[in-house]
Motif scaffolding. Structure first.
Motif, PDB file in Angstrom:
ATOM      1  N   ARG A  86      11.850   1.111   7.485  1.00  0.00           N
ATOM      2  CA  ARG A  86      12.567   2.200   6.812  1.00  0.00           C
ATOM      3  C   ARG A  86      12.454   2.072   5.299  1.00  0.00           C
ATOM      4  O   ARG A  86      12.217   3.056   4.594  1.00  0.00           O
ATOM      5  CB  ARG A  86      14.024   2.207   7.249  1.00  0.00           C
ATOM      6  N   SER A  87      12.633   0.837   4.784  1.00  0.00           N
ATOM      7  CA  SER A  87      12.496   0.640   3.341  1.00  0.00           C
ATOM      8  C   SER A  87      11.071   0.899   2.877  1.00  0.00           C
ATOM      9  O   SER A  87      10.842   1.288   1.729  1.00  0.00           O
ATOM     10  CB  SER A  87      12.908  -0.790   2.975  1.00  0.00           C
ATOM     11  N   ALA A 132       3.893   6.213  -1.223  1.00  0.00           N
ATOM     12  CA  ALA A 132       4.432   5.636  -2.463  1.00  0.00           C
ATOM     13  C   ALA A 132       5.361   4.466  -2.140  1.00  0.00           C
ATOM     14  O   ALA A 132       5.275   3.394  -2.746  1.00  0.00           O
ATOM     15  CB  ALA A 132       5.167   6.701  -3.262  1.00  0.00           C
ATOM     16  N   LYS A 133       6.252   4.671  -1.158  1.00  0.00           N
ATOM     17  CA  LYS A 133       7.174   3.594  -0.762  1.00  0.00           C
ATOM     18  C   LYS A 133       6.425   2.449  -0.098  1.00  0.00           C
ATOM     19  O   LYS A 133       6.737   1.266  -0.320  1.00  0.00           O
ATOM     20  CB  LYS A 133       8.247   4.137   0.185  1.00  0.00           C
ATOM     21  N   THR A 134       5.453   2.792   0.749  1.00  0.00           N
ATOM     22  CA  THR A 134       4.710   1.747   1.459  1.00  0.00           C
ATOM     23  C   THR A 134       3.920   0.887   0.482  1.00  0.00           C
ATOM     24  O   THR A 134       3.916  -0.347   0.581  1.00  0.00           O
ATOM     25  CB  THR A 134       3.751   2.372   2.486  1.00  0.00           C
ATOM     26  N   LEU A 138       4.307  -3.134  -0.312  1.00  0.00           N
ATOM     27  CA  LEU A 138       3.192  -4.067  -0.188  1.00  0.00           C
ATOM     28  C   LEU A 138       2.919  -4.795  -1.505  1.00  0.00           C
ATOM     29  O   LEU A 138       2.581  -5.987  -1.508  1.00  0.00           O
ATOM     30  CB  LEU A 138       1.942  -3.318   0.270  1.00  0.00           C
ATOM     31  N   GLU A 139       3.032  -4.101  -2.613  1.00  0.00           N
ATOM     32  CA  GLU A 139       2.803  -4.743  -3.911  1.00  0.00           C
ATOM     33  C   GLU A 139       3.850  -5.816  -4.183  1.00  0.00           C
ATOM     34  O   GLU A 139       3.547  -6.873  -4.753  1.00  0.00           O
ATOM     35  CB  GLU A 139       2.801  -3.687  -5.017  1.00  0.00           C
ATOM     36  N   LYS A 140       5.087  -5.561  -3.760  1.00  0.00           N
ATOM     37  CA  LYS A 140       6.137  -6.573  -3.896  1.00  0.00           C
ATOM     38  C   LYS A 140       5.857  -7.746  -2.960  1.00  0.00           C
ATOM     39  O   LYS A 140       6.053  -8.912  -3.307  1.00  0.00           O
ATOM     40  CB  LYS A 140       7.495  -5.942  -3.576  1.00  0.00           C
ATOM     41  N   TYR A 170      -6.257 -16.000  -1.003  1.00  0.00           N
ATOM     42  CA  TYR A 170      -6.164 -14.663  -0.413  1.00  0.00           C
ATOM     43  C   TYR A 170      -5.440 -13.723  -1.376  1.00  0.00           C
ATOM     44  O   TYR A 170      -4.425 -14.097  -1.970  1.00  0.00           O
ATOM     45  CB  TYR A 170      -5.402 -14.700   0.907  1.00  0.00           C
ATOM     46  N   THR A 171      -5.981 -12.511  -1.490  1.00  0.00           N
ATOM     47  CA  THR A 171      -5.348 -11.461  -2.291  1.00  0.00           C
ATOM     48  C   THR A 171      -5.169 -10.239  -1.396  1.00  0.00           C
ATOM     49  O   THR A 171      -6.148  -9.689  -0.880  1.00  0.00           O
ATOM     50  CB  THR A 171      -6.212 -11.096  -3.506  1.00  0.00           C
ATOM     51  N   LEU A 172      -3.932  -9.817  -1.191  1.00  0.00           N
ATOM     52  CA  LEU A 172      -3.629  -8.696  -0.300  1.00  0.00           C
ATOM     53  C   LEU A 172      -4.330  -7.427  -0.774  1.00  0.00           C
ATOM     54  O   LEU A 172      -4.262  -7.062  -1.947  1.00  0.00           O
ATOM     55  CB  LEU A 172      -2.119  -8.469  -0.250  1.00  0.00           C
ATOM     56  N   ASP A 173      -5.002  -6.743   0.154  1.00  0.00           N
ATOM     57  CA  ASP A 173      -5.647  -5.455  -0.121  1.00  0.00           C
ATOM     58  C   ASP A 173      -4.623  -4.360   0.189  1.00  0.00           C
ATOM     59  O   ASP A 173      -4.470  -3.937   1.326  1.00  0.00           O
ATOM     60  CB  ASP A 173      -6.886  -5.295   0.757  1.00  0.00           C
ATOM     61  N   VAL A 174      -3.911  -3.917  -0.839  1.00  0.00           N
ATOM     62  CA  VAL A 174      -2.797  -2.978  -0.659  1.00  0.00           C
ATOM     63  C   VAL A 174      -3.281  -1.664  -0.054  1.00  0.00           C
ATOM     64  O   VAL A 174      -2.655  -1.123   0.869  1.00  0.00           O
ATOM     65  CB  VAL A 174      -2.079  -2.731  -2.001  1.00  0.00           C
ATOM     66  N   ASP A 175      -4.405  -1.123  -0.541  1.00  0.00           N
ATOM     67  CA  ASP A 175      -4.897   0.162  -0.041  1.00  0.00           C
ATOM     68  C   ASP A 175      -5.162   0.113   1.463  1.00  0.00           C
ATOM     69  O   ASP A 175      -4.755   1.005   2.218  1.00  0.00           O
ATOM     70  CB  ASP A 175      -6.166   0.574  -0.784  1.00  0.00           C
TER      71      ASP A 175
END
Length: 297
Positions: A86-87, A132-134, A138-140, A170-175
């Motif tokens: 939900r967040s 936008a929220k997702t 993920l960036e956080k 490892y670097t998270l791929d946000v897209d």
């Protein structure tokens, strides 16, 4: 004057009859369904068959919220975290789910097929994603899940050899992770851990290189006192003293090579005092191997 009558090829005529037949079945199906959801249609166990779109949306709104997972467990490398859907702006879209169920039942093939079956089957719910929220979630998340590469290393604490195992970064791929979260929410499996897409950085100093450096140099270097030669005379250096001033550093090819702090070793009291008795002229020391023994010359 005699007129000739053109004959209709049987294949075309048969095709025409077939077309008329399918059209009649389609019209019959449309009349019977009357714009309602096909009988027997369910979404995650919720029966919406025979309802109008408005009624179906109302029923799904009341049930789908509880049908989705309360949290998603995700992983990057060897680190895990949980996400509140939900967040993160992820949830089921009842209106679009009903639209898809109605569309699947109202296309010509679906209508004709519906005349010969007893139920509409189970429809997957449509997942709504507020990108936008997702992305913000993920960036956080990346601040805790990202991890830098750790190179393999060998060091010394006195006469003890210390090994550092290499580890990928490892670097998270946000897209790419937006779609992965959506799919994980749709599956909704309790206890499932979802691996998020990430860019991997491999260490240059490998585990094999660490083992080689320990076997071929580090352990022999501090296994026994070493010999220091100055002005033709010899004195011994204890393994603990040598280890305090000895390191192994990676070269450009990822190979660990020894490096001796000559000034630091010469200044050590256990070396400086006996060295002062045998020489008055500073000389550079050279670290090397004499068979299976390490010598400082």
């Amino acid at each position: 004057m005699r007129l000739r009558t053109a004959s209709v090829p049987p294949l075309v005529l048969a095709g025409g009859v077939l077309t008329v037949g399918v059209g009649a079945l389609y019209l019959t199906g449309m009349v019977l369904t009357s714009g309602e959801i096909e009988s027997g249609t369910t979404v995650r166990g919720v029966d919406i068959g025979g309802l109008s779109r408005t009624e179906a949306v109302r029923r799904l709104d009341a049930h789908l919220a509880a049908a989705g997972p309360r949290e998603l467990t995700v992983r990057v490398g060897d680190r895990t975290a949980t996400v509140d859907p939900r967040s993160a702006g992820i949830g089921f879209d009842a209106a679009r789910t009903v639209d898809r169920a109605a569309r699947n039942g109202s296309d010509p093939v679906g209508v004709v097929r519906g005349l010969f079956r007893t139920g509409g089957g189970d429809e997957e719910p449509v997942v709504r994603v507020d990108e936008a929220k997702t992305r913000a979630t993920l960036e956080k998340l990346a601040k805790t899940l990202d991890q830098g590469v750790r190179e393999g290393a060998v060091g010394f604490t006195g006469a003890r050899v210390r090994q550092v195992a290499p580890r990928p970064g490892y670097t998270l791929d946000v897209d790419a992770a937006v779609g992965t979260l959506r799919a994980s929410f749709l599956r909704g499996a309790t206890g499932e851990v979802t691996d998020l897409p990430a860019r991997e950085t491999r260490p240059k100093v490998t585990e094999d290189e660490v083992r080689r450096a320990v076997r071929d140099f580090a352990r022999p270097a501090v296994s026994a006192p070493v010999t220091l030669t100055a002005d033709g005379r010899r004195l011994t250096v204890a393994p603990a003293d040598l280890g305090e001033h000895l390191t192994m550093r990676p070269d450009g090819a990822g190979r660990l090579v020894p490096e001796l702090d000559v000034r630091g070793l010469r200044a050590a009291p256990s070396v400086a005092r006996p060295l002062a008795a045998v020489t008055t002229t500073p000389e550079n020391a050279v670290l090397g191997l004499d068979g299976d023994r390490v010598v400082v010359a």
